[in-house]
Design an enzyme around this catalytic site. Structure first.
Site, mmCIF file in Angstrom:
data_model
loop_
_atom_site.group_PDB
_atom_site.id
_atom_site.type_symbol
_atom_site.label_atom_id
_atom_site.label_comp_id
_atom_site.label_asym_id
_atom_site.label_seq_id
_atom_site.Cartn_x
_atom_site.Cartn_y
_atom_site.Cartn_z
ATOM 1 C CG ASP A 38 -0.391 -0.169 2.528
ATOM 2 O OD1 ASP A 38 0.693 -0.784 2.619
ATOM 3 O OD2 ASP A 38 -0.971 0.313 3.522
ATOM 4 C CG HIS A 39 3.101 2.625 2.324
ATOM 5 N ND1 HIS A 39 2.937 3.864 2.899
ATOM 6 C CD2 HIS A 39 2.333 1.766 3.049
ATOM 7 C CE1 HIS A 39 2.112 3.766 3.941
ATOM 8 N NE2 HIS A 39 1.745 2.498 4.051
ATOM 9 C CG HIS A 365 0.338 0.678 11.856
ATOM 10 N ND1 HIS A 365 0.680 1.503 10.814
ATOM 11 C CD2 HIS A 365 0.021 -0.513 11.296
ATOM 12 C CE1 HIS A 365 0.570 0.836 9.677
ATOM 13 N NE2 HIS A 365 0.169 -0.387 9.944
HETATM 14 ZN ZN LIG Z 1 3.220 -0.520 6.239
#
Ligand SMILES: [Zn+2]
Length: 436
Positions: A38-39, A365
């Protein structure tokens, strides 16, 4: 441009960011924070199939892992469904690969008046935060980051200079993480009790990153529990071998804990004693209790999905979700404990679901406490929230605004923004010089 990912719940063009809304030929530099899909997974598309002509930078470990990860992504997206769902080919990937430049942590690069520095972000091997300066404006982009010391990574560090603007992730919003030790105990207890009653345990993971952290935990637990000696732990990944080499190579970029182990025992901690690597399920002997760590983490397809469908009807089995589950994926649906799950092979068929579903988050995270503390240390004037679903992001915005409410109307006022896709933010900043 910061990052170039895809959305894990979609495929093909639908998974891309809204590139049509922006003239990519005007981008000077593109910084990739870490290797997660996703990056980073739309980078070959940007470099080969758009009018982008800027320079691309990432850290050394990110580039090394990116190569194998994306070649696997090409394979997964080009089989099964129509080949049109593949965004680019392996050729595109290798053609664009040589044009990616690397940056060391704590080193500053200047390109046409844009200065940028990479800092440790925790999260996964190679992940970086970028501190960017353009014409006197200072901005910090966190990418995904974590502040918790784990078995192998340095936590995110506070840059020495204060930025005007901070772009930060908001994945967990205002939620609080379970303490690390407690969740490790909960994980190993759950695995152990499932195995004792004859069940199988499925750990869907993203191929790299948190997977290596889980393998370190399992290998240690197995070495301390003799009764588990005959129970197999598999790491099912076509990337396992290649990526082991990357983890071995970049030991020097990990934390003191892992480097000490490497020095003292003169052996590589990623050379696991109790974990067997398997490429796919062809040679997998599905007999008796076992643990399988398999990708993808959100059960969209591949090995983890196949095993889930196979093991779902048996109530002795467990699936443990350790990552962050994105809206629209089967992993997210599973959390509602459905009676049936759709079969990928026969879309008309449903598989009864009796296996036990647990969520123990090892997604690296920050939680609210860690995020707000870090923001306080970084001390920006403006905060832009990204990388979070709208509810948790909205709650984080409210919490931060109330935390800084005492400065409202003063010259120390802290502004918090949660723009949606393609919304433009116009920030008025003092003392701006013009960049070349
Ligand atoms: Zn990540």
């Amino acid at each position: 441009m910061l990052d170039a990912g895809v959305h894990p719940a979609y495929s093909g063009i639908a998974a891309l960011p809204f590139y049509d809304e922006f003239d990519l030929s005007t981008v000077d530099i593109l910084l990739i924070s870490h290797f997660h899909l996703d990056h980073a997974a739309s980078l070959p598309y940007v470099m080969q199939h758009t009018n982008f002509k800027g320079r691309v930078f990432m850290t050394h470990p990110t580039k090394a892992i990116y190569r194998w990860l994306l070649s696997d992504f090409v394979k997964v997206t080009s089989i099964g469904s129509s080949s049109s769902s593949a965004l680019y080919t392996d050729e595109d990937l290798s053609e664009s690969f040589d044009r990616i430049e690397t940056i060391d942590y704590h080193s500053t690069i200047e390109v046409d008046g844009i200065r940028f520095t990479a800092y440790h972000a925790g999260h996964v091997l190679g992940a970086a935060m970028f501190f960017i300066e353009i014409g006197g404006l200072k901005l910090l982009f966190t990418g995904d980051y974590s502040r918790e010391e784990n078995r192998h990574l340095n936590p995110a560090e506070v840059p020495p200079t204060k930025p005007d603007v901070m772009v930060t992730e908001s994945t967990f919003g205002t939620a609080t993480h379970e303490p690390r030790l407690e969740k490790e105990v909960r994980l190993t207890n759950l695995i152990h009790s499932t195995l004792i009653k004859g069940g199988r345990v499925l750990l869907p993971v993203f191929a790299l990153g948190t997977a290596q952290e889980l393998l370190l935990i399992l290998d240690e637990y197995w070495s301390q529990h003799q009764d588990l000696e005959n129970v197999n732990v598999y790491y099912a990944s076509s990337l396992a071998k290649k990526c082991l080499a990357v983890f071995q190579t970049y030991i020097n970029m990990m934390n003191d804990n892992i480097r000490k182990q490497f020095r003292d025992q003169n052996s590589n901690p990623f050379q696991f004693k109790y974990i067997k690597n398997i490429k796919n399920l062809d040679k997998f002997d599905d007999f008796g209790p076992c643990v399988v760590v398999a990708s993808p983490g959100m059960l969209q397809n591949g090995v983890s999905r196949e095993l889930l469908e196979r093991w779902a009807p048996d109530s002795r089995n467990s699936v443990i979700l350790t990552g962050y589950s994105v809206e629209g994926t089967l992993a997210k649906t599973l959390l509602t404990e459905p009676d049936h799950i759709p079969s990928l092979q026969n879309p008309d068929n449903n598989v009864p679901r009796r296996l036990n579903i647990e969520e123990i988050s090892f997604a690296a995270h920050v939680d609210y406490e860690q995020n707000s503390k870090f923001i306080e240390l970084v001390d920006p004037k403006s905060i832009i929230l990204v990388h979070g679903e709208s509810n948790p992001m909205g709650r984080l915005k409210s919490a931060l605004l109330s935390k800084y409410s005492k400065f409202k109307g003063t010259e120390n006022e802290v502004r918090v923004y949660n723009p949606r896709n393609c919304d433009e933010l116009d920030l008025k900043l003092k003392g701006l010089k013009i960049a070349k």
